[in-house]
Write a protein that holds these residues in place. Structure first.
Motif, mmCIF file in Angstrom:
data_model
loop_
_atom_site.group_PDB
_atom_site.id
_atom_site.type_symbol
_atom_site.label_atom_id
_atom_site.label_comp_id
_atom_site.label_asym_id
_atom_site.label_seq_id
_atom_site.Cartn_x
_atom_site.Cartn_y
_atom_site.Cartn_z
ATOM 1 N N LYS A 1 42.095 58.294 37.577
ATOM 2 C CA LYS A 1 41.041 59.121 38.508
ATOM 3 C C LYS A 1 41.822 58.614 39.518
ATOM 4 N N TYR A 2 42.774 57.308 39.518
ATOM 5 C CA TYR A 2 43.299 56.726 40.433
ATOM 6 C C TYR A 2 44.629 56.393 40.734
ATOM 7 N N PRO A 3 45.712 56.342 41.751
ATOM 8 C CA PRO A 3 47.033 56.176 41.921
ATOM 9 C C PRO A 3 46.935 54.521 40.699
ATOM 10 N N LYS A 4 48.347 54.632 39.715
ATOM 11 C CA LYS A 4 47.925 53.169 39.455
ATOM 12 C C LYS A 4 48.531 52.032 39.077
ATOM 13 N N ASP A 5 49.831 52.129 40.532
ATOM 14 C CA ASP A 5 50.310 51.339 41.137
ATOM 15 C C ASP A 5 49.154 50.800 41.658
ATOM 16 N N LYS A 6 48.330 50.826 42.438
ATOM 17 C CA LYS A 6 47.452 50.656 43.364
ATOM 18 C C LYS A 6 46.446 50.371 42.432
ATOM 19 N N LEU A 7 46.338 50.865 41.285
ATOM 20 C CA LEU A 7 45.374 50.135 40.465
ATOM 21 C C LEU A 7 44.837 48.769 40.036
ATOM 22 N N ILE A 8 46.261 48.461 39.404
ATOM 23 C CA ILE A 8 47.425 47.482 38.780
ATOM 24 C C ILE A 8 47.018 45.841 40.082
ATOM 25 N N ARG A 9 47.141 46.782 40.846
ATOM 26 C CA ARG A 9 47.328 45.830 41.892
ATOM 27 C C ARG A 9 46.183 45.043 42.236
ATOM 28 N N MET A 10 45.344 45.645 42.106
ATOM 29 C CA MET A 10 43.720 45.698 42.443
ATOM 30 C C MET A 10 42.843 44.951 41.419
ATOM 31 N N ILE A 11 43.781 44.981 39.585
ATOM 32 C CA ILE A 11 43.342 44.551 38.496
ATOM 33 C C ILE A 11 44.131 43.079 38.818
ATOM 34 N N LYS A 12 45.023 43.211 39.349
ATOM 35 C CA LYS A 12 46.198 41.303 39.325
ATOM 36 C C LYS A 12 45.025 41.198 40.627
ATOM 37 N N VAL A 13 44.626 41.760 41.673
ATOM 38 C CA VAL A 13 43.289 40.567 42.721
ATOM 39 C C VAL A 13 42.760 39.768 41.947
ATOM 40 N N LEU A 14 42.196 40.610 40.636
ATOM 41 C CA LEU A 14 40.719 40.210 39.913
ATOM 42 C C LEU A 14 41.093 39.178 38.840
ATOM 43 N N GLU A 15 42.293 39.496 38.542
ATOM 44 C CA GLU A 15 42.852 38.329 37.942
ATOM 45 C C GLU A 15 43.261 37.073 38.569
ATOM 46 N N ILE A 16 43.285 36.511 39.660
ATOM 47 C CA ILE A 16 43.561 35.583 40.810
ATOM 48 C C ILE A 16 41.244 35.122 40.883
ATOM 49 N N VAL A 17 40.605 35.997 41.468
ATOM 50 C CA VAL A 17 39.163 35.626 41.239
ATOM 51 C C VAL A 17 39.218 34.626 39.773
ATOM 52 N N ILE A 18 39.495 35.631 38.686
ATOM 53 C CA ILE A 18 38.911 35.328 37.530
ATOM 54 C C ILE A 18 40.049 33.924 37.067
ATOM 55 N N MET A 19 40.705 33.738 37.565
ATOM 56 C CA MET A 19 41.478 32.140 37.345
ATOM 57 C C MET A 19 41.359 31.072 37.935
ATOM 58 N N VAL A 20 40.696 31.381 39.780
ATOM 59 C CA VAL A 20 39.994 30.606 40.206
ATOM 60 C C VAL A 20 38.201 29.838 39.375
ATOM 61 N N VAL A 21 37.761 30.745 39.268
ATOM 62 C CA VAL A 21 36.583 30.694 38.031
ATOM 63 C C VAL A 21 37.513 29.850 37.102
ATOM 64 N N GLY A 22 38.054 29.770 36.528
ATOM 65 C CA GLY A 22 38.166 29.143 35.087
ATOM 66 C C GLY A 22 38.741 28.071 35.733
ATOM 67 N N ALA A 23 40.031 27.698 36.667
ATOM 68 C CA ALA A 23 40.504 26.827 37.133
ATOM 69 C C ALA A 23 39.165 25.503 37.614
ATOM 70 N N ILE A 24 37.851 26.269 38.244
ATOM 71 C CA ILE A 24 37.189 25.421 38.741
ATOM 72 C C ILE A 24 36.439 24.948 37.380
ATOM 73 N N GLY A 25 36.287 25.811 36.107
ATOM 74 C CA GLY A 25 35.644 24.935 34.810
ATOM 75 C C GLY A 25 36.315 24.160 34.415
ATOM 76 N N PHE A 26 37.835 24.086 33.712
ATOM 77 C CA PHE A 26 38.558 23.158 33.937
ATOM 78 C C PHE A 26 38.480 21.901 34.227
ATOM 79 N N LEU A 27 38.316 21.663 35.908
ATOM 80 C CA LEU A 27 38.423 20.699 36.866
ATOM 81 C C LEU A 27 36.630 20.146 36.508
ATOM 82 N N PHE A 28 35.512 20.438 36.585
ATOM 83 C CA PHE A 28 34.783 20.237 35.989
ATOM 84 C C PHE A 28 34.241 20.236 34.154
ATOM 85 N N ASN A 29 34.888 20.363 33.760
ATOM 86 C CA ASN A 29 34.471 20.385 31.973
ATOM 87 C C ASN A 29 32.979 21.359 31.978
#
Length: 623
Positions: free
Chosen positions: A77-105
């Motif tokens: 349904k969506y242009p694949k190049d734009k979709l990939i960039r949206m997914i990569k933004v999502l990855e940054i958000v997820i990794m920030v959450v994961g990083a907080i988990g590591f920092l606070f055990n």
């Protein structure tokens, strides 16, 4: 002169995507492996830690069941190049959450991020493979897939090793957190260089019911042509086999090689290098086209090296202390084990890359993302089943790990025999590939003059019983061959000719019904835009020279006006399948053969006598 597949790494239509997907796989494994090591060695956990390790595996794979169908819809349904960039933004958000988990055990936060990262990978999968046919030419598809598989497995290996190095530090949490977020940001930056890839079905209505859509997506994938649907099954079977090997490697290294953690890393490295090497070799072995003949070859190699791994795994010398990787290399038997692991990886590459390329090339563009999504769902299902099978065979049946490898190797024979029986094209292409890479060394000249699409009549001199096989193995597109019915009916070769849809023809006085039916089929295939190849001499040469071209080709062109592409085979006279009376059984084994194409002929140029002159010029003095 054809360029190496590595030249794709210098092109904007491939490099940014390659870097993006490799960094994604790298980050997946940094996070997942760091979390597993934290559970095993760093965090304060009550109860059985192995339960949490298995929970990690479940949380990462569950999104592939839940969200692959939705991802397939997004990919169309969506242009694949734009979709990939949206997914990569999502990855940054997820990794920030994961990083907080590591920092606070905070284990729950890390597990939630792991599930989200699995969702990210599930969303990325269909786009990852469906964008390749949009940015690559057909003759680049195998090389591109090979590079993607190489990049993925090397990224998995680097992420696994990198996680181990970072987790060995005293203050590991800030290091891991910074690495995860940094790699995610780099992935997004790389994705900004991906060129536009238009949506295949922008008007599609999304079905948000993940269960009904998952079922519909599975049916869509398995409802494709037999070649595509069984390729999906074969692809998922590879992940079944691969999951068993990868899951059992740590315990195998500890209990049968008496090695420490460095031995696990050594085996994983050898396996990953094998997959990468096999993926890279696919383009060279396939002649830059989608060559599914490599799939049976890969399957055979997986079985043979799996059996050898079982055979070489017994009675390994045991020391009092665990062996590190250097100590292991001091044993001759360990080299055999590593060679077997390497072989499994190499032939795994031969097996998986052509299957991915076939699925991409033979699936309608408007369905490609969803078909790949169905493949991902089935992959996840097969990996879960592989875990269940391993538990049953190891814990209930009480098999050893080498015996499990033996059972999987035997199962591989059964599963792929079924696939190749249902889709004989795999076996047919393998026989063609084997012939053109064993008895003959086939070289090509100017085959790019054969159109990539649309009808054309290929006309070639007739030197041996295997002319059609050698041409079929050289040309990227499928070809309908017209051949004398007695050659068509030759034992063994008849299977290949029937599977390839060849057209048997007889002389009008021999069998008028066969004669007329042949011309009807030729006209039908040309009107459908296919390639048809004829040998206008009507028989094999008995002296190596080109005989008179008969008038049959004139009738073909009168019924269907298409361009004529002259071809010439050089070097076949005197080989085993020619009618040279002096050929001998082993004379000119592994003959050097060249297939030459000339520019298209039309109008008066396509008269039989003129075409014969052109074929003779292309062949030259080399019979």
């Amino acid at each position: 002169m054809s360029q190496s597949q590595f030249s794709l790494l210098g092109k904007r239509r491939f490099l940014p995507f390659f870097v993006t997907q490799s960094l994604g796989a790298f980050n997946d494994n940094i996070f997942k492996q760091s979390l597993i090591l934290a559970i095993l060695y760093k965090l304060s956990i009550d109860g059985d830690r192995s339960i949490y390790v298995n929970l990690c595996a479940l949380l990462f794979i569950l999104p592939f069941f839940l969200f692959s169908a939705l991802a397939g819809q997004f990919g169309e349904k969506y242009p694949k190049d734009k979709l990939i960039r949206m997914i990569k933004v999502l990855e940054i958000v997820i990794m920030v959450v994961g990083a907080i988990g590591f920092l606070f055990n905070h284990l729950s936060l890390m597990l939630a991020a792991l599930f989200a990262m699995g969702t990210h990978s599930a969303l990325f999968g269909p786009v990852k493979y469906s964008i390749l046919p949009q940015h690559l030419h057909e003759n680049e598809l195998v090389g591109g897939n090979g590079l993607v598989e190489m990049g993925t497995f090397l990224a998995i290996l680097a992420g696994t090793i990198g996680a181990g190095v970072m987790m060995s530090a005293t203050h590991y949490a800030p290091i891991v957190a910074a690495a995860m977020v940094s790699v995610a940001c780099l992935g997004y930056l790389a994705s900004r260089g991906i060129p536009p890839a238009a949506a295949a079905s922008p008007d599609m209505r999304l079905n948000w019911n993940i269960f009904s859509e998952s079922w519909a997506t599975l049916k869509l994938g398995l409802g494709q042509t037999k070649a595509v649907s069984r390729s999906i099954v074969g692809n998922s079977w590879f992940w079944f086999v691969g999951a068993i090997y990868l899951t059992q490697i740590p315990a195998y290294a500890k209990d049968f090689l008496y090695g420490d953690e460095t031995v696990v890393t050594l085996i994983l490295t050898v396996f990953s290098i094998g997959i990468a090497a096999g993926s890279m070799l696919c383009e060279r072995l396939s002649g830059r086209k989608v060559e599914i003949g490599l799939v049976p070859f890969g399957s055979m190699g997986l079985t043979v090296f799996g059996l050898l791994l079982w055979w070489h795994s017994g009675d390994f010398p045991q020391d009092v202390q665990a062996n590190n990787w250097l100590a292991i290399l001091g044993y001759g038997q360990a080299w055999w084990v590593l060679l077997d692991i390497l072989g499994i990886g190499v032939f795994g590459g031969f097996y998986i890359v052509p299957l991915y390329a076939l699925i991409q090339s033979r699936t309608p563009e408007k369905e490609r993302s969803r078909v790949i999504a169905s493949n991902n769902i089935l992959n996840a299902l097969f990996m879960v089943v592989s875990a269940i099978v391993s538990i049953v065979l190891l814990s209930v049946v009480k098999l050893s790990i080498p015996q499990l490898f033996l059972v999987v190797s035997l199962m591989n024979i059964a599963v792929n025999t079924y696939i190749f029986k249902i889709v004989p094209e795999f076996t047919m292409r393998f026989m063609i590939w084997l012939l053109s890479h064993s008895m003959y060394r086939v070289e090509h000249r100017d085959l790019d003059l054969i159109p990539d699409e649309g009808a054309a009549l290929l006309v070639c001199n007739h030197v041996s019983f295997v002319d059609a096989l050698l041409i079929a193995g050289s040309v990227r597109r499928p070809i309908r061959f017209v051949m004398y019915y007695k050659i068509f009916n030759l034992p063994v070769l008849n299977f290949v000719f029937r599977t390839a849809g060849a057209i048997p023809i007889a002389g009008i006085k021999e069998d008028k019904a066969v004669f007329d039916r042949a011309f009807e089929r030729i006209a039908h295939y040309l009107k459908e835009g296919e390639l048809v190849c004829i040998f206008p001499e009507g028989k094999l040469t008995t002296d190596g020279e080109i005989d008179t071209f008969k008038s049959g080709m004139t009738r073909v062109l009168q019924e269907t006006d298409v361009p004529v592409i002259p071809l010439a085979l050089q070097g076949l006279w005197g080989s085993f399948f020619s009618r040279d009376p002096n050929k001998g059984v082993f004379r000119r084994l592994w003959s050097r053969v060249t297939l030459v194409a000339g520019p298209a002929l039309t109008g008066e140029q396509s008269q039989p006598a003129r075409v014969r002159e052109r074929v003779a010029e292309l062949r030259g003095a080399v019979r």
